[in-house]
Structures are given as C-alpha cells and as structure tokens.
Design a protein around this motif. Structure first.
Motif, PDB file in Angstrom:
ATOM      1  N   THR A  65       0.850  -1.180   0.000  1.00 46.48           N
ATOM      2  CA  THR A  65       0.000   0.000   0.000  1.00 46.48           C
ATOM      3  C   THR A  65       0.889   1.234   0.000  1.00 46.48           C
ATOM      4  O   THR A  65       1.822   1.331   0.809  1.00 46.48           O
ATOM      5  N   ASP A  66       0.605   2.172  -0.908  1.00 47.16           N
ATOM      6  CA  ASP A  66       1.410   3.392  -0.958  1.00 47.16           C
ATOM      7  C   ASP A  66       0.892   4.398   0.080  1.00 47.16           C
ATOM      8  O   ASP A  66      -0.076   4.140   0.797  1.00 47.16           O
ATOM      9  N   GLU A  67       1.564   5.543   0.145  1.00 48.74           N
ATOM     10  CA  GLU A  67       1.238   6.536   1.171  1.00 48.74           C
ATOM     11  C   GLU A  67      -0.174   7.113   1.046  1.00 48.74           C
ATOM     12  O   GLU A  67      -0.745   7.580   2.017  1.00 48.74           O
ATOM     13  N   SER A  68      -0.766   7.039  -0.155  1.00 48.55           N
ATOM     14  CA  SER A  68      -2.129   7.554  -0.332  1.00 48.55           C
ATOM     15  C   SER A  68      -3.176   6.469  -0.076  1.00 48.55           C
ATOM     16  O   SER A  68      -4.369   6.718  -0.197  1.00 48.55           O
ATOM     17  N   GLY A  69      -2.719   5.252   0.251  1.00 44.32           N
ATOM     18  CA  GLY A  69      -3.648   4.178   0.556  1.00 44.32           C
ATOM     19  C   GLY A  69      -3.974   3.272  -0.622  1.00 44.32           C
ATOM     20  O   GLY A  69      -4.803   2.373  -0.502  1.00 44.32           O
ATOM     21  N   GLN A  70      -3.328   3.502  -1.765  1.00 47.30           N
ATOM     22  CA  GLN A  70      -3.581   2.656  -2.933  1.00 47.30           C
ATOM     23  C   GLN A  70      -2.794   1.348  -2.801  1.00 47.30           C
ATOM     24  O   GLN A  70      -1.591   1.362  -2.564  1.00 47.30           O
ATOM     25  N   ARG A  71      -3.510   0.266  -3.003  1.00 45.58           N
ATOM     26  CA  ARG A  71      -2.909  -1.060  -2.948  1.00 45.58           C
ATOM     27  C   ARG A  71      -2.358  -1.377  -4.339  1.00 45.58           C
ATOM     28  O   ARG A  71      -3.077  -1.264  -5.323  1.00 45.58           O
ATOM     29  N   GLU A 150     -14.591   4.401 -11.073  1.00 47.86           N
ATOM     30  CA  GLU A 150     -15.304   4.213  -9.814  1.00 47.86           C
ATOM     31  C   GLU A 150     -14.388   3.637  -8.736  1.00 47.86           C
ATOM     32  O   GLU A 150     -14.423   4.053  -7.577  1.00 47.86           O
ATOM     33  N   LEU A 151     -13.543   2.683  -9.103  1.00 47.15           N
ATOM     34  CA  LEU A 151     -12.622   2.088  -8.144  1.00 47.15           C
ATOM     35  C   LEU A 151     -11.545   3.075  -7.694  1.00 47.15           C
ATOM     36  O   LEU A 151     -11.004   2.950  -6.590  1.00 47.15           O
ATOM     37  N   GLN A 152     -11.235   4.063  -8.552  1.00 44.41           N
ATOM     38  CA  GLN A 152     -10.207   5.049  -8.204  1.00 44.41           C
ATOM     39  C   GLN A 152     -10.765   6.211  -7.377  1.00 44.41           C
ATOM     40  O   GLN A 152      -9.990   6.955  -6.789  1.00 44.41           O
TER      41      GLN A 152
END
Length: 161
Positions: A65-71, A150-152
């Motif tokens: 997971t990156d710092e923005s919360g994206q897996r 939508e997922l983004q």
C-alpha cells in the motif's frame, strides 16, 4: 497439440469414465488421480517447474500500500523467449535497480492479456448466445472506463477532515 497434451487428454477421458461426477473438473483432483494410477510420473524438470510456478504465484500475490492508501502489486513479470524457451523475469516496483523498460514491457504485456481475455470472453458469449436465439442474449460490456474510475474514486477524492 503436443504429445504431452494428448497424454493428458487421454487420461482425462479415462478419469471422467472411471470417476464420473457432475461435469465439473478440478485439475488438482485429476492430477492426484493420474499420479495415484501411475499415469503421470513427474520428472525433475516438472518438479522444478512446479516450484517455480509456486514462486511466481507468491510474486503475483504480493501487494503493498502506498502513502495515499492505494494497494499495488509489488512484483511484475515480463515474458520473453530465450533459446526457444519461454521464460518470465520478475522485478519489484520498489527496487531502484529494476529498469523502467521492464515495467513498460510488463504493463504492455498485461494489457495484451486483458485484450485477449476480453476477445475470448466475447467469442464465448457470442457462441453461447447463438445456441438459443430465442433467449435474450447475455450481454458482456467490454468498456471498463467507468468501472476503473469508480474504483479510483476513493483515492481521488480529498479526505474529509
């Protein structure tokens, strides 16, 4: 079709005759049956290939997971041929030594896989729908633009304070 594929098809037919079932095939159960019945004797190469496949599966399943919360998927493969044999080389997105070109090729190859999967899905649905033209055809939309957007959304929307 290769001799190996023909061998597998032959013992698959025998499996279906002997075991019966509901028409659903579990490759692991078929493999276990074939091994137990002496129809498939793995070579050292087969064993090494199985271990390599397990390792590749572990690579495929590693997410961070990156710092923005994206897996994101950590490791990415590029398929290529060397000496007439196909192989995959993997690189970790967080490894600064991994060349950018590797990821350009990997993302391109994955996109082509998706296109191929969509083509086959559309073909399969068309063939199925053609079998009974009196039924409403199963529709398979292939434009994923809105699905991806939508997922983004959670990552594009500013977080509430």
């Amino acid at each position: 079709m290769s001799a190996y594929a023909n061998q597998v098809k032959a013992y698959l037919e025998r499996y279906q005759l002997e075991v019966g079932g509901d028409g659903l095939l579990n490759p692991h159960l078929v493999a276990e049956w074939a091994y137990r019945n002496g129809l498939h004797k793995p070579s050292v190469r087969t064993i090494v290939d199985a271990i390599a496949a397990d390792i590749a599966q572990v690579f495929r399943e590693e997410y961070r997971t990156d710092e923005s919360g994206q897996r994101y998927r950590a490791k990415h493969a590029v398929r290529s041929k060397q000496g007439g044999k196909s192989m995959s080389l993997w690189a970790d997105m967080d490894d600064e030594r991994a060349p950018r070109e590797h990821f350009v090729r990997s993302f391109s190859q994955r996109r082509q896989q998706i296109v191929g999967d969509c083509f086959q899905l559309k073909t399969d649905a068309d063939v199925y729908n053609a079998r009974d033209p009196l039924k409403t055809p199963i529709q398979v939309p292939l434009d994923f633009t809105y699905d991806v957007e939508e997922l983004q959304l959670p990552f594009r929307m500013p977080k509430a304070a």
